[in-house]
Write a protein that holds these residues in place. Structure first.
Motif, PDB file in Angstrom:
ATOM      1  N   HIS A   1       0.830  -1.205   0.000  1.00  0.00           N
ATOM      2  CA  HIS A   1       0.000   0.000   0.000  1.00  0.00           C
ATOM      3  C   HIS A   1       0.864   1.255   0.000  1.00  0.00           C
ATOM      4  O   HIS A   1       0.664   2.169  -0.809  1.00  0.00           O
ATOM      5  N   ASP A   2       1.818   1.306   0.893  1.00  0.00           N
ATOM      6  CA  ASP A   2       2.669   2.492   1.006  1.00  0.00           C
ATOM      7  C   ASP A   2       3.478   2.721  -0.263  1.00  0.00           C
ATOM      8  O   ASP A   2       3.665   3.870  -0.701  1.00  0.00           O
ATOM      9  N   ALA A   3       3.959   1.631  -0.879  1.00  0.00           N
ATOM     10  CA  ALA A   3       4.752   1.770  -2.099  1.00  0.00           C
ATOM     11  C   ALA A   3       3.893   2.283  -3.257  1.00  0.00           C
ATOM     12  O   ALA A   3       4.338   3.108  -4.060  1.00  0.00           O
ATOM     13  N   ILE A   4       2.659   1.809  -3.343  1.00  0.00           N
ATOM     14  CA  ILE A   4       1.769   2.243  -4.427  1.00  0.00           C
ATOM     15  C   ILE A   4       1.399   3.712  -4.266  1.00  0.00           C
ATOM     16  O   ILE A   4       1.371   4.471  -5.241  1.00  0.00           O
ATOM     17  N   VAL A   5       1.133   4.133  -3.036  1.00  0.00           N
ATOM     18  CA  VAL A   5       0.840   5.546  -2.784  1.00  0.00           C
ATOM     19  C   VAL A   5       2.035   6.411  -3.176  1.00  0.00           C
ATOM     20  O   VAL A   5       1.884   7.452  -3.835  1.00  0.00           O
ATOM     21  N   ALA A   6       3.233   5.984  -2.785  1.00  0.00           N
ATOM     22  CA  ALA A   6       4.423   6.772  -3.088  1.00  0.00           C
ATOM     23  C   ALA A   6       4.653   6.883  -4.591  1.00  0.00           C
ATOM     24  O   ALA A   6       5.096   7.923  -5.090  1.00  0.00           O
ATOM     25  N   ALA A   7       4.356   5.818  -5.342  1.00  0.00           N
ATOM     26  CA  ALA A   7       4.618   5.810  -6.780  1.00  0.00           C
ATOM     27  C   ALA A   7       3.573   6.566  -7.573  1.00  0.00           C
ATOM     28  O   ALA A   7       3.888   7.230  -8.565  1.00  0.00           O
ATOM     29  N   THR A   8       2.307   6.472  -7.154  1.00  0.00           N
ATOM     30  CA  THR A   8       1.211   6.992  -7.981  1.00  0.00           C
ATOM     31  C   THR A   8       0.539   8.228  -7.409  1.00  0.00           C
ATOM     32  O   THR A   8      -0.183   8.924  -8.137  1.00  0.00           O
ATOM     33  N   GLY A   9       0.715   8.479  -6.120  1.00  0.00           N
ATOM     34  CA  GLY A   9      -0.014   9.560  -5.472  1.00  0.00           C
ATOM     35  C   GLY A   9      -1.460   9.213  -5.201  1.00  0.00           C
ATOM     36  O   GLY A   9      -2.236  10.079  -4.766  1.00  0.00           O
ATOM     37  N   LYS A  10      -1.843   7.958  -5.436  1.00  0.00           N
ATOM     38  CA  LYS A  10      -3.206   7.509  -5.198  1.00  0.00           C
ATOM     39  C   LYS A  10      -3.210   6.388  -4.169  1.00  0.00           C
ATOM     40  O   LYS A  10      -2.295   5.553  -4.150  1.00  0.00           O
ATOM     41  N   GLU A  11      -4.267   6.362  -3.369  1.00  0.00           N
ATOM     42  CA  GLU A  11      -4.364   5.356  -2.320  1.00  0.00           C
ATOM     43  C   GLU A  11      -5.225   4.192  -2.798  1.00  0.00           C
ATOM     44  O   GLU A  11      -6.396   4.381  -3.144  1.00  0.00           O
ATOM     45  N   PRO A  12      -4.672   2.986  -2.844  1.00  0.00           N
ATOM     46  CA  PRO A  12      -5.495   1.852  -3.253  1.00  0.00           C
ATOM     47  C   PRO A  12      -6.577   1.533  -2.224  1.00  0.00           C
ATOM     48  O   PRO A  12      -6.316   1.551  -1.029  1.00  0.00           O
ATOM     49  N   ARG A  13      -7.774   1.264  -2.709  1.00  0.00           N
ATOM     50  CA  ARG A  13      -8.875   0.836  -1.854  1.00  0.00           C
ATOM     51  C   ARG A  13      -9.373  -0.548  -2.252  1.00  0.00           C
ATOM     52  O   ARG A  13     -10.330  -1.058  -1.685  1.00  0.00           O
ATOM     53  N   LEU A  14      -8.697  -1.147  -3.227  1.00  0.00           N
ATOM     54  CA  LEU A  14      -9.072  -2.463  -3.728  1.00  0.00           C
ATOM     55  C   LEU A  14      -7.892  -3.417  -3.586  1.00  0.00           C
ATOM     56  O   LEU A  14      -6.731  -3.012  -3.684  1.00  0.00           O
ATOM     57  N   LEU A  15      -8.199  -4.693  -3.401  1.00  0.00           N
ATOM     58  CA  LEU A  15      -7.183  -5.746  -3.382  1.00  0.00           C
ATOM     59  C   LEU A  15      -7.611  -6.854  -4.319  1.00  0.00           C
ATOM     60  O   LEU A  15      -8.747  -7.320  -4.262  1.00  0.00           O
ATOM     61  N   ARG A  16      -6.689  -7.262  -5.176  1.00  0.00           N
ATOM     62  CA  ARG A  16      -6.872  -8.499  -5.941  1.00  0.00           C
ATOM     63  C   ARG A  16      -5.767  -9.462  -5.519  1.00  0.00           C
ATOM     64  O   ARG A  16      -4.595  -9.240  -5.843  1.00  0.00           O
TER      65      ARG A  16
END
Length: 267
Positions: free
Chosen positions: A155-170
Motif C-alpha cells: 500500500h505504502d509503495a503504491i501511494v508513493a509511486a502513484t499519489g493515489k491510495e489503493p482501496r481495492l485488493l486483488r
C-alpha cells in the motif's frame, strides 16, 4: 438452541464431530478435531482462519466485500490490469488507454511500483490503482499478521509511486485464505476478483481473433482481467485493446474504473 453452560456446549461439539483439544480456549495452538477428515483444525492464527486468536474480532469496519463483477444494470465494463508496473508493456497500456480515453484499474505489485515508479508517476489521473500484494505472493499461505504486513508495505509503495491510495485488493491467482480476508478487512479494502479474462495463449500471433473472443465474453457489469507484464504471449491481448474498445463501444458499452462500475450498479 440456547447453550446454557460449557458442559452442554462441549456435548454438542462432540455430537457434531468437533472435540476441543489442548489447554484453555485462549492457549496458543488451540484446535478442534474434525471427525470426518481426521485432522486437527486451528481455531487461532493460521492461513485458513479469518480470525486471530480468541479475543475480539473486529478488523477494519468488521465487514468485507468480495466482488466478481457488477450488477448488470447498464452496458458498462471495467478493464483491469495485473502484475505491473513493468517497463515492457505498462507504457504501451497507458498510451493506448490515453489515446482511446478509457480508464483502467491497475492492480499493482508494491515492489514493482517502487522499482518502476517513474513509469506511472503523473500518468494515473483517469485510472484507479489497487493492490496485488508486495511481491505477487500467495496471501492464502500466510498468517493474518504476515498478510497484513505484506499489504501495508505494498500500500505504502503504491501511494508513493502513484499519489493515489489503493482501496481495492486483488489477491494473486484469486486465492482467498481466511487470513487474506482478515488482512484485507484491516486495510479496509474491497476484494475484487473478475468475471471474464483474456485468453491469449489460445490466439498466438492473432490480436484480432483474440479481441473478437474477448468481446463475445463481455456482458454488462463485466470486470475483465488482463496483465500489463508477463509471458510474451500476453502481448496479443494488449495489442488488441483498440479493437476490443472499438467493438464494445459499437455495442453500446461504456468503460469505467472498478469502483465507478460498482458504485453505478448500486445507485
Amino acid at each position: 438452541m440456547m447453550i446454557g453452560d460449557g458442559t452442554r456446549r462441549r456435548a454438542l461439539l462432540r455430537g457434531g464431530g468437533l472435540i476441543a483439544a489442548g489447554a484453555a480456549a485462549g492457549a496458543v495452538g488451540f484446535t478442534e478435531y474434525d471427525r470426518m477428515s481426521g485432522r486437527r483444525l486451528p481455531l487461532g492464527p493460521s492461513p485458513a482462519a479469518a480470525t486471530v486468536g480468541v479475543g475480539e474480532q473486529r478488523p477494519g469496519e468488521a465487514r468485507l466485500d468480495v466482488v466478481w463483477g457488477a450488477a448488470p444494470t447498464r452496458r458498462a465494463i471495467a478493464l483491469t490490469f495485473d502484475d505491473g508496473p513493468g517497463p515492457e508493456w505498462t507504457p504501451l497500456v497507458l498510451d493506448t488507454l490515453e489515446r482511446l480515453e478509457v480508464p483502467g484499474t491497475f492492480f499493482m505489485v508494491g515492489r514493482d511500483a517502487e522499482r518502476h515508479a517513474a513509469l506511472v508517476r503523473g500518468r494515473m489521473e483517469r485510472h484507479e490503482v489497487g493492490s496485488h500484494t508486495w511481491a505477487h505472493q500467495d496471501l492464502a499461505r500466510m498468517g493474518a499478521d504476515e498478510a497484513y504486513d505484506n499489504l501495508r508495505r505494498a500500500h505504502d509503495a503504491i501511494v508513493a509511486a502513484t499519489g493515489k491510495e489503493p482501496r481495492l485488493l486483488r489477491p494473486p491467482w484469486g486465492h482467498l485464505g481466511g487470513s487474506t480476508l482478515h488482512a484485507a478487512a484491516r486495510m479496509r479494502y474491497r476484494l475484487v476478483l473478475w468475471s471474464a479474462q483474456m485468453l491469449e495463449s489460445a490466439y498466438p500471433d492473432d490480436p484480432a481473433g483474440h479481441a473478437r473472443y474477448v468481446v463475445e465474453q463481455v456482458t454488462p457489469g463485466t470486470i475483465l482481467l488482463a496483465h500489463d507484464i508477463g509471458r510474451p504471449e500476453r502481448l496479443v491481448g494488449l495489442l488488441g485493446l483498440p479493437q476490443i474498445v472499438g467493438e464494445l463501444r459499437d455495442r453500446g458499452y461504456e468503460f469505467r474504473t472498478v469502483s465507478d462500475l460498482l458504485s453505478e450498479a448500486q445507485a
